[in-house]
Design a protein around this motif. Structure first.
Motif, PDB file in Angstrom:
ATOM      1  N   ARG A  26      67.460   4.994  42.476  1.00 51.02           N
ATOM      2  CA  ARG A  26      68.178   5.767  43.510  1.00 51.02           C
ATOM      3  C   ARG A  26      68.675   7.102  42.981  1.00 51.02           C
ATOM      4  NH1 ARG A  26      72.754   2.455  46.417  1.00 51.02           N
ATOM      5  NH2 ARG A  26      72.632   4.332  47.769  1.00 51.02           N
ATOM      6  N   HIS A  27      68.660   7.274  41.644  1.00 49.85           N
ATOM      7  CA  HIS A  27      69.187   8.521  41.079  1.00 49.85           C
ATOM      8  C   HIS A  27      68.329   9.689  41.561  1.00 49.85           C
ATOM      9  CE1 HIS A  27      70.230  11.643  38.176  1.00 49.85           C
ATOM     10  NE2 HIS A  27      71.377  10.965  38.010  1.00 49.85           N
ATOM     11  N   PRO A  28      68.942  10.808  41.990  1.00 49.10           N
ATOM     12  CA  PRO A  28      68.174  11.936  42.551  1.00 49.10           C
ATOM     13  C   PRO A  28      67.068  12.437  41.625  1.00 49.10           C
ATOM     14  CG  PRO A  28      70.538  12.455  42.387  1.00 49.10           C
ATOM     15  CD  PRO A  28      70.387  11.042  42.014  1.00 49.10           C
ATOM     16  N   ARG A  29      67.256  12.339  40.284  1.00 55.28           N
ATOM     17  CA  ARG A  29      66.220  12.864  39.366  1.00 55.28           C
ATOM     18  C   ARG A  29      65.320  11.744  38.838  1.00 55.28           C
ATOM     19  NH1 ARG A  29      67.714  14.785  34.731  1.00 55.28           N
ATOM     20  NH2 ARG A  29      69.880  14.003  34.700  1.00 55.28           N
ATOM     21  N   ALA A  30      65.404  10.547  39.464  1.00 54.44           N
ATOM     22  CA  ALA A  30      64.602   9.431  38.945  1.00 54.44           C
ATOM     23  C   ALA A  30      63.294   9.269  39.726  1.00 54.44           C
ATOM     24  CB  ALA A  30      65.398   8.140  39.047  1.00 54.44           C
ATOM     25  N   GLU A  31      62.260   8.793  39.026  1.00 52.90           N
ATOM     26  CA  GLU A  31      61.019   8.455  39.739  1.00 52.90           C
ATOM     27  C   GLU A  31      61.271   7.171  40.492  1.00 52.90           C
ATOM     28  OE1 GLU A  31      59.399   5.084  37.064  1.00 52.90           O
ATOM     29  OE2 GLU A  31      59.149   5.661  39.164  1.00 52.90           O
ATOM     30  N   ASP A  32      60.641   7.035  41.643  1.00 53.14           N
ATOM     31  CA  ASP A  32      60.813   5.807  42.443  1.00 53.14           C
ATOM     32  C   ASP A  32      59.471   5.284  42.945  1.00 53.14           C
ATOM     33  OD1 ASP A  32      61.743   7.431  45.596  1.00 53.14           O
ATOM     34  OD2 ASP A  32      60.005   7.558  44.275  1.00 53.14           O
ATOM     35  N   ASP A  33      58.365   5.777  42.297  1.00 48.33           N
ATOM     36  CA  ASP A  33      57.058   5.291  42.769  1.00 48.33           C
ATOM     37  C   ASP A  33      56.245   4.641  41.654  1.00 48.33           C
ATOM     38  OD1 ASP A  33      55.190   8.459  42.667  1.00 48.33           O
ATOM     39  OD2 ASP A  33      56.468   7.416  41.208  1.00 48.33           O
ATOM     40  N   GLY A  34      56.947   4.292  40.536  1.00 42.74           N
ATOM     41  CA  GLY A  34      56.233   3.645  39.428  1.00 42.74           C
ATOM     42  C   GLY A  34      55.744   2.249  39.775  1.00 42.74           C
ATOM     43  N   PHE A  38      50.085   5.035  39.505  1.00 47.24           N
ATOM     44  CA  PHE A  38      49.681   4.940  38.089  1.00 47.24           C
ATOM     45  C   PHE A  38      50.038   6.195  37.311  1.00 47.24           C
ATOM     46  CE2 PHE A  38      47.638   3.880  34.317  1.00 47.24           C
ATOM     47  CZ  PHE A  38      46.825   4.932  33.913  1.00 47.24           C
ATOM     48  N   ARG A  39      49.904   7.386  37.950  1.00 49.06           N
ATOM     49  CA  ARG A  39      50.179   8.633  37.229  1.00 49.06           C
ATOM     50  C   ARG A  39      51.614   8.677  36.720  1.00 49.06           C
ATOM     51  NH1 ARG A  39      46.558   9.368  40.129  1.00 49.06           N
ATOM     52  NH2 ARG A  39      44.651  10.604  39.916  1.00 49.06           N
ATOM     53  N   THR A  40      52.539   8.167  37.534  1.00 50.22           N
ATOM     54  CA  THR A  40      53.949   8.154  37.113  1.00 50.22           C
ATOM     55  C   THR A  40      54.115   7.317  35.848  1.00 50.22           C
ATOM     56  OG1 THR A  40      54.772   8.462  39.353  1.00 50.22           O
ATOM     57  CG2 THR A  40      56.248   7.377  37.807  1.00 50.22           C
ATOM     58  N   VAL A  41      53.512   6.142  35.838  1.00 45.07           N
ATOM     59  CA  VAL A  41      53.638   5.255  34.674  1.00 45.07           C
ATOM     60  C   VAL A  41      52.931   5.873  33.467  1.00 45.07           C
ATOM     61  CG1 VAL A  41      53.315   2.909  33.823  1.00 45.07           C
ATOM     62  CG2 VAL A  41      53.585   3.292  36.281  1.00 45.07           C
ATOM     63  N   ALA A  42      51.770   6.476  33.705  1.00 46.00           N
ATOM     64  CA  ALA A  42      51.010   7.095  32.610  1.00 46.00           C
ATOM     65  C   ALA A  42      51.829   8.205  31.958  1.00 46.00           C
ATOM     66  CB  ALA A  42      49.690   7.642  33.143  1.00 46.00           C
ATOM     67  N   LEU A  86      47.471  -2.995  34.479  1.00 48.38           N
ATOM     68  CA  LEU A  86      48.077  -1.685  34.180  1.00 48.38           C
ATOM     69  C   LEU A  86      47.815  -1.278  32.735  1.00 48.38           C
ATOM     70  CD1 LEU A  86      49.862   0.723  34.846  1.00 48.38           C
ATOM     71  CD2 LEU A  86      51.877  -0.748  34.587  1.00 48.38           C
ATOM     72  N   LEU A  87      47.922  -2.216  31.799  1.00 52.35           N
ATOM     73  CA  LEU A  87      47.696  -1.884  30.391  1.00 52.35           C
ATOM     74  C   LEU A  87      46.276  -1.394  30.152  1.00 52.35           C
ATOM     75  CD1 LEU A  87      49.468  -4.461  28.047  1.00 52.35           C
ATOM     76  CD2 LEU A  87      50.284  -2.279  28.936  1.00 52.35           C
ATOM     77  N   ALA A  91      45.419   2.154  28.536  1.00 51.29           N
ATOM     78  CA  ALA A  91      44.643   2.266  27.290  1.00 51.29           C
ATOM     79  C   ALA A  91      43.734   3.484  27.325  1.00 51.29           C
ATOM     80  CB  ALA A  91      43.826   1.000  27.079  1.00 51.29           C
ATOM     81  N   ALA A  92      43.321   3.845  28.521  1.00 47.36           N
ATOM     82  CA  ALA A  92      42.384   4.976  28.662  1.00 47.36           C
ATOM     83  C   ALA A  92      43.079   6.328  28.644  1.00 47.36           C
ATOM     84  CB  ALA A  92      41.601   4.810  29.965  1.00 47.36           C
ATOM     85  N   VAL A  93      44.419   6.343  28.832  1.00 49.75           N
ATOM     86  CA  VAL A  93      45.112   7.644  28.909  1.00 49.75           C
ATOM     87  C   VAL A  93      46.125   7.814  27.770  1.00 49.75           C
ATOM     88  CG1 VAL A  93      44.805   7.831  31.418  1.00 49.75           C
ATOM     89  CG2 VAL A  93      46.871   6.709  30.496  1.00 49.75           C
TER      90      VAL A  93
END
Ligand SMILES: Cc1cc2nc3c(=O)[nH]c(=O)nc-3n(C[C@H](O)[C@H](O)[C@H](O)COP(=O)(O)O)c2cc1C
Length: 449
Positions: A26-34, A38-42, A86-87, A91-93
């Motif tokens: 919920r933090h305004p500067r936090a990601e919320d789509d992880g 996939f790009r967010t997690v990468a 996901l792993l 592994a590819a990135v």
């Protein structure tokens, strides 16, 4: 143990979408789509790699209680990418960071898990790790066609044989079994492939595994149980142990007790790295860091806070008044070690139920440090030099800023103090953790069997 250690602090990143604080997303500067992007997690995995972390860790829980859906709807924990899938994408990135996923021994088959982790180990060129859990969450049973969740002791008995079978399968192929000889037309040497022929209490597995050896021999085995059976299983099988210790004394006690069990299994202290959780909230000043934490606490929905406490304690607490201390609770079959840590904290600080869930909503029983980069480095140095940790599993409250702060501000302090690497030592997770290469035990070959 105050003499200068020759090794360096190991670091893992505990990734939960949105952050480790239950209201982090919920933090305004936090990601919320992880949970789906996939790009967010990468990007977060690559930041951990930029910080020269040993590993990126994914937890997993495969069950949800109907009565929890309301509270769960306030947290970003009920839908997320399946860890092994996901792993293999990560592994590819990424190039050097280890990739550790949680998988339960209670609701899986050894052959399938051995194969999936061995494949990720090859795809990642020797960077895979398996966090072996027995599933303390009783809700998981409802998804696997069983009447009730296995009892604690039975879960660990199954986990012990399960791990033995998985390791046996990972040792099916000798390091040099693959020939790929186009002239003779022989792809592998049958003398160097071994049937397991395991016949145990719970499993009958012939093998061999249909995946060959990786550059690190086989994936690194991680474990996170802290009860007696949990520590014994760790001493017998684990190369990395995650744990939750709220303070230095608890950390030292767990470290000494767990390492003292190794000789019983013919293992040396250096064959296991103990990495307690560390929950850093970093600011230019301590006051600034505390303000950051207070901002997150404001965002905690009471129902979600209570839900998280119920999840960790493995029981319904809705019948207890929120503004009174928790009464003594009857024994249960969920997570033993963590429950003990949390209830001890409640007693020692005489916390009401509301105060306890507010405390747990933050660090879930792990050590939390709110302060400047130097103060965070001081705490880490104290545990590392003082025999309470070989490294830490980092739980940033929010992503990406919680991790960025650590990589940009704390890592340089640790490097200046000579406590942390300035470059990766090796290619594989095992090399970077400083763990021995697992030789294939000599056995009868498939051909002569
Ligand atoms: C850092 C850490 C991560 C954990 N991750 C998971 C997880 O992803 N899934 C799970 O079912 N249990 C997880 N656990 C719980 C442990 O596997 C174990 O069930 C718990 O510590 C209780 O073990 P005990 O009964 O031996 O004390 C985790 C524990 C710790 C300390």
């Amino acid at each position: 143990m105050t003499e200068k250690r020759k090794d360096k602090i190991r670091l893992g990143l505990f990734y939960w979408p949105g952050g480790n604080h239950v209201a982090g997303w919920r933090h305004p500067r936090a990601e919320d789509d992880g949970t789906f992007n996939f790009r967010t997690v990468a990007n977060i995995a690559r930041t951990a790699e930029r910080g020269l972390f040993d590993l990126f860790f994914l937890a997993d829980i495969v069950g949800l209680r109907p009565e929890q859906i309301e509270a769960q709807s306030m947290a970003a924990r009920s839908s997320y990418l399946e860890p092994l899938t996901l792993l293999s994408a990560l592994a590819a990135v990424t190039d050097r960071i280890g990739l550790v996923a949680t998988a339960t021994t209670t609701y899986n088959e050894p052959y399938h898990l051995a194969r999936k982790f061995a494949s990720i180990d090859l795809i990642s060129n020797g960077r895979a790790g398996w966090n072996l859990v027995t599933s303390h969450n009783q809700a998981e049973a409802a998804n696997f066609s069983v009447q009730s969740h296995m009892a604690h002791a039975d879960r660990y008995a199954r986990a012990r044989e399960f791990a033995e079978v998985v390791k046996g399968l990972w040792n099916s192929w000798d390091d040099d079994a693959l020939l790929r000889d186009k002239v003779s037309g022989r792809y592998f040497d049958p003398e160097k492939v071994h049937f397991l022929n395991h016949e145990g209490e719970l499993f009958k597995v012939r093998g061999p595994l249909n995946v060959s050896r990786s550059p690190q021999g086989h994936p690194v085995i991680v474990q996170a149980g802290s009860s007696g059976p949990g520590r014994d299983l760790a001493a017998e099988t684990a190369e990395v142990v995650f744990t939750a210790a709220e303070n230095y004394e608890q950390g030292r006690a767990f470290y000494a007790d767990t390492k003292a069990r190794l000789p019983r299994f013919g293992r040396a202290e250096s064959h296991m790295a103990i990495m307690p959780g560390l929950y850093p909230v970093i600011g230019g000043t301590e006051a600034e860091a505390r303000a950051k934490l207070a901002e997150l606490q404001e965002m905690v929905n009471p129902a979600t806070g209570l839900f998280l406490l119920q999840h960790l304690l493995g029981r319904d607490l809705s019948m207890y008044p929120l503004d009174e201390p928790l009464p003594g609770l009857p024994a249960h079959d969920g997570a033993q070690g963590r429950t003990e840590v949390i209830l001890r904290t409640a007693r020692e600080k005489n916390l009401t139920l509301r105060q306890l869930y507010q405390e747990v909503a933050v660090a879930r029983g792990h050590n939390m440090i709110c302060g400047t980069p130097e103060q965070v480095a001081d705490e880490m140095e104290k545990w590392f030099i003082g025999g309470a940790a070989d490294g830490f599993n980092l739980l940033p409250p929010c992503f990406p800023w919680g991790l960025d702060d650590f990589v940009d501000q704390v890592v340089p302090v640790l490097q200046r103090r000579g406590l942390y690497r300035t470059e990766y030592e090796g290619e594989t997770l095992r090399e970077n953790l400083g763990l021995p290469y697992p030789e294939v035990p000599h056995r009868q070959s498939a051909k002569s069997a």
